[in-house]
Design a protein around this motif. Structure first.
Motif, PDB file in Angstrom:
ATOM      1  N   TYR A 107       0.837  -1.209   0.000  1.00 29.33           N
ATOM      2  CA  TYR A 107       0.000   0.000   0.000  1.00 29.33           C
ATOM      3  C   TYR A 107       0.867   1.252   0.000  1.00 29.33           C
ATOM      4  CZ  TYR A 107      -2.769   3.648   2.379  1.00 29.33           C
ATOM      5  OH  TYR A 107      -3.367   4.833   2.762  1.00 29.33           O
ATOM      6  N   VAL A 108       1.875   1.305   0.871  1.00 32.49           N
ATOM      7  CA  VAL A 108       2.752   2.478   0.917  1.00 32.49           C
ATOM      8  C   VAL A 108       3.598   2.561  -0.344  1.00 32.49           C
ATOM      9  CG1 VAL A 108       4.637   3.589   2.180  1.00 32.49           C
ATOM     10  CG2 VAL A 108       2.779   2.486   3.433  1.00 32.49           C
ATOM     11  N   ILE A 119      -6.130  17.587  -2.885  1.00 36.22           N
ATOM     12  CA  ILE A 119      -5.852  16.471  -1.978  1.00 36.22           C
ATOM     13  C   ILE A 119      -6.361  15.174  -2.612  1.00 36.22           C
ATOM     14  CG2 ILE A 119      -6.154  15.541   0.341  1.00 36.22           C
ATOM     15  CD1 ILE A 119      -4.635  18.179   0.218  1.00 36.22           C
ATOM     16  N   ARG A 120      -5.478  14.176  -2.683  1.00 35.71           N
ATOM     17  CA  ARG A 120      -5.855  12.858  -3.182  1.00 35.71           C
ATOM     18  C   ARG A 120      -5.565  11.838  -2.078  1.00 35.71           C
ATOM     19  NH1 ARG A 120      -3.454  12.807  -9.438  1.00 35.71           N
ATOM     20  NH2 ARG A 120      -4.572  14.703 -10.142  1.00 35.71           N
ATOM     21  N   THR A 121      -6.631  11.362  -1.437  1.00 35.80           N
ATOM     22  CA  THR A 121      -6.482  10.408  -0.332  1.00 35.80           C
ATOM     23  C   THR A 121      -6.541   8.980  -0.861  1.00 35.80           C
ATOM     24  OG1 THR A 121      -7.513  11.976   1.202  1.00 35.80           O
ATOM     25  CG2 THR A 121      -7.392   9.666   1.888  1.00 35.80           C
ATOM     26  N   LEU A 122      -5.557   8.188  -0.481  1.00 42.44           N
ATOM     27  CA  LEU A 122      -5.482   6.804  -0.933  1.00 42.44           C
ATOM     28  C   LEU A 122      -5.923   5.866   0.182  1.00 42.44           C
ATOM     29  CD1 LEU A 122      -2.022   6.799  -2.759  1.00 42.44           C
ATOM     30  CD2 LEU A 122      -4.290   7.083  -3.771  1.00 42.44           C
ATOM     31  N   ALA A 123      -6.460   4.735  -0.211  1.00 49.32           N
ATOM     32  CA  ALA A 123      -6.824   3.665   0.726  1.00 49.32           C
ATOM     33  C   ALA A 123      -6.380   2.350   0.122  1.00 49.32           C
ATOM     34  CB  ALA A 123      -8.332   3.651   0.993  1.00 49.32           C
ATOM     35  N   PRO A 124      -6.147   1.330   0.940  1.00 53.62           N
ATOM     36  CA  PRO A 124      -5.753   0.023   0.383  1.00 53.62           C
ATOM     37  C   PRO A 124      -6.810  -0.497  -0.584  1.00 53.62           C
ATOM     38  CG  PRO A 124      -5.360   0.092   2.755  1.00 53.62           C
ATOM     39  CD  PRO A 124      -6.125   1.324   2.419  1.00 53.62           C
ATOM     40  N   ASN A 125      -6.376  -0.983  -1.762  1.00 52.54           N
ATOM     41  CA  ASN A 125      -7.312  -1.567  -2.709  1.00 52.54           C
ATOM     42  C   ASN A 125      -7.590  -3.015  -2.328  1.00 52.54           C
ATOM     43  OD1 ASN A 125      -5.100  -3.077  -3.640  1.00 52.54           O
ATOM     44  ND2 ASN A 125      -4.619  -1.573  -5.225  1.00 52.54           N
ATOM     45  N   TRP A 126      -8.423  -3.688  -3.131  1.00 47.00           N
ATOM     46  CA  TRP A 126      -8.839  -5.045  -2.764  1.00 47.00           C
ATOM     47  C   TRP A 126      -7.658  -6.004  -2.732  1.00 47.00           C
ATOM     48  CZ3 TRP A 126      -7.920  -9.243  -5.785  1.00 47.00           C
ATOM     49  CH2 TRP A 126      -7.564  -9.003  -7.122  1.00 47.00           C
ATOM     50  N   LEU A 155      -6.396  -8.060   0.439  1.00 45.27           N
ATOM     51  CA  LEU A 155      -6.274  -9.515   0.392  1.00 45.27           C
ATOM     52  C   LEU A 155      -4.892  -9.961   0.849  1.00 45.27           C
ATOM     53  CD1 LEU A 155      -7.438 -12.274  -0.353  1.00 45.27           C
ATOM     54  CD2 LEU A 155      -6.677 -11.868  -2.713  1.00 45.27           C
ATOM     55  N   VAL A 156      -3.858  -9.236   0.425  1.00 49.18           N
ATOM     56  CA  VAL A 156      -2.497  -9.560   0.853  1.00 49.18           C
ATOM     57  C   VAL A 156      -2.364  -9.393   2.361  1.00 49.18           C
ATOM     58  CG1 VAL A 156      -0.102  -8.793   0.746  1.00 49.18           C
ATOM     59  CG2 VAL A 156      -1.412  -9.046  -1.352  1.00 49.18           C
ATOM     60  N   ARG A 157      -2.931  -8.325   2.885  1.00 50.45           N
ATOM     61  CA  ARG A 157      -2.843  -8.078   4.331  1.00 50.45           C
ATOM     62  C   ARG A 157      -3.527  -9.193   5.109  1.00 50.45           C
ATOM     63  NH1 ARG A 157      -4.297  -2.279   7.252  1.00 50.45           N
ATOM     64  NH2 ARG A 157      -3.240  -2.737   9.219  1.00 50.45           N
TER      65      ARG A 157
END
Length: 460
Positions: free
Chosen positions: A53-54, A224-231, A235-237
């Protein structure tokens, strides 16, 4: 000629005017375009699933030419190997990075914050207490060994030096043996509040909101563009958590084991391959699985197949195959900076996976054929009596040493009653009257050989 030269001059002036108009419009457009700021929050436990994600956040911010990447941090820590992957991504980033500690960056979170170009801390925030720990036998946390502490301490120091921050302060967050006069005594881990971090140069500035951070960097009004973990990252997490990893590995091996024990290729093999693919895919994304691990596991399987189908018995090839598979699977559970404690944890997870495989396979092979849908998946090892091409015989239930009596005189053949069944019997040549107690010596295809009870096998 004069008219032609005049026309050329007019065309040249027109081209210059058009070029100036277009260049001026482009310059005005660039002047009015808002800068872009990416925001990637890091909250909760630092685990392996946060690393991709990072990495994606850094990659997208770099490609977009963003003015900054802000990482709001609120964590009590987590896995050191995951923090190291994030740390490397932040140090290699071309985009300016800001760690916004609100309200705490403890343990692995402190290393991530340290790797950012700027550290902004909110009012009442804390950073530090980064001594590595391991899980104890009762589930409690215990201090890690000297090797792990030394490794993490030097990672903190190297990161502080790369960012121009006081290395000793961050070493004191990891190792209680580090003493800094008037800051932290020997035997105590360092944790800093916002005001202490600012006074000692561990933090860049104080900010209580994202807007304050943007204002300090001259980015007020930025997009501002806020990111979040994708699917996929979610799934990896999920699939790289210790318990789920052991379950995936255990079910994968169990499915292949059951498939080997049954003819054809069906549901158990498909489930096994899917579980193993998910396990290795998720760990490969986190750089926990490389060609070395895959080569060890693949080579081990090849050696086992060689032992099963080519070399009789179980010898050196089988032992090497099992060792290679266990080594490859164990390496798949650890990351950079592995210590003895980490190796023990990896061995425990592999052992759990093997226990799931053996126990689950035993249950499936025992009970699955008894279920209506299971009969289509696993071949039964026996046949029902009605499926036999010949009728059952009373001799099937008789064993040498069973007792009975002569139902008719034996001259030397006749009929005997053994274990409640009347069967053809043959003495060893002597006459035996009806009603005489008998003992079975051996069972032939259609009769039993008997002698009087109490006689020796050679007769008297």
């Amino acid at each position: 000629m004069a008219n032609r030269a005049s026309s050329r001059r007019r065309i040249g002036v027109l081209v210059l005017a058009l070029w100036a108009l277009l260049f001026g419009a482009s310059a005005r457009g660039q002047a009015t375009a808002r800068p872009i700021v990416y925001v990637a929050p890091l909250r909760g436990e630092i685990d392996n699933g946060l690393a991709p994600y990072v990495q994606r956040a850094v990659r997208e911010a770099d490609q977009a030419g963003a003015a900054a990447l802000v990482l709001p941090i609120d964590t009590l820590g987590g896995r050191v190997d995951a923090a190291l992957v994030i740390r490397d991504a932040l140090l290699d980033a071309r985009v300016p990075t800001v760690a916004f500690v609100d309200p705490r960056a403890i343990s692995a979170g402190a290393l991530i914050a340290l790797a950012a170009e700027d550290i902004a801390m909110a009012k009442g925030a804390t950073i530090g207490a980064a001594a590595p720990v391991v899980a104890g036998p009762q589930g409690q946390t215990e201090p890690a060994g000297e090797k792990a502490t030394s490794f993490v301490r030097k990672e903190f120091r190297a990161t502080a030096e790369a960012r121009g921050r006081p290395p000793a302060l961050f070493e004191a967050m990891v190792d209680s043996d580090v003493e800094i006069p008037d800051v932290v005594a020997k035997g105590k881990l360092l944790t800093l509040t916002t005001e202490e971090a600012l006074a000692l140069g561990a933090a860049s500035y104080r900010a209580d909101s994202l807007d304050e951070i943007l204002a300090k960097r001259g980015l007020s009004g930025a997009e501002i563009r806020t990111l979040a973990p994708n699917w996929a990252e979610s799934l990896v997490r999920f699939s790289t958590s210790p318990l789920v990893s052991s379950l995936l590995l255990g079910f994968g091996l169990m499915g292949l084991f059951v498939e080997i024990r049954t003819p054809g290729f069906g549901v158990p093999g498909i489930v096994g391959l899917v579980c193993l693919a998910l396990f290795f895919w998720s760990h490969a994304i986190l750089a926990l699985v490389g060609w070395e691990e895959l080569a060890l596991v693949g080579g081990g399987i090849a050696l086992l197949l060689l032992e099963i189908f080519v070399i009789p018995g179980f010898g050196l090839a089988g032992i090497l195959g099992v060792a290679a598979i266990l080594a490859g699977l164990g390496m798949s559970f650890v990351g950079p900076g592995v210590t003895a404690e980490g190796a023990v944890r990896a061995a425990t997870e592999v052992a759990l996976a093997l226990a799931i495989m053996l126990g689950g396979a035993a249950l499936l092979l025992r009970f699955l054929p008894r279920l209506p849908f299971g009969r289509r998946l696993v071949l039964e090892t026996g046949h029902p009596e009605r499926a036999l091409p010949f009728p059952a015989s009373p001799l099937d239930a008789i064993l040498p040493g069973d007792l009975g009596k002569a139902a008719s005189p034996l001259r030397p053949s006749g009929v005997a009653e053994i274990t409640g069944a009347r069967v053809n019997a043959l003495s060893e040549g002597e006459y035996i009257p009806a009603g005489t107690p008998l003992e079975v010596l051996r069972v032939e295809r259609s009769y039993v050989v008997v002698r009087r009870v109490g006689e020796k096998e050679t007769g008297e």
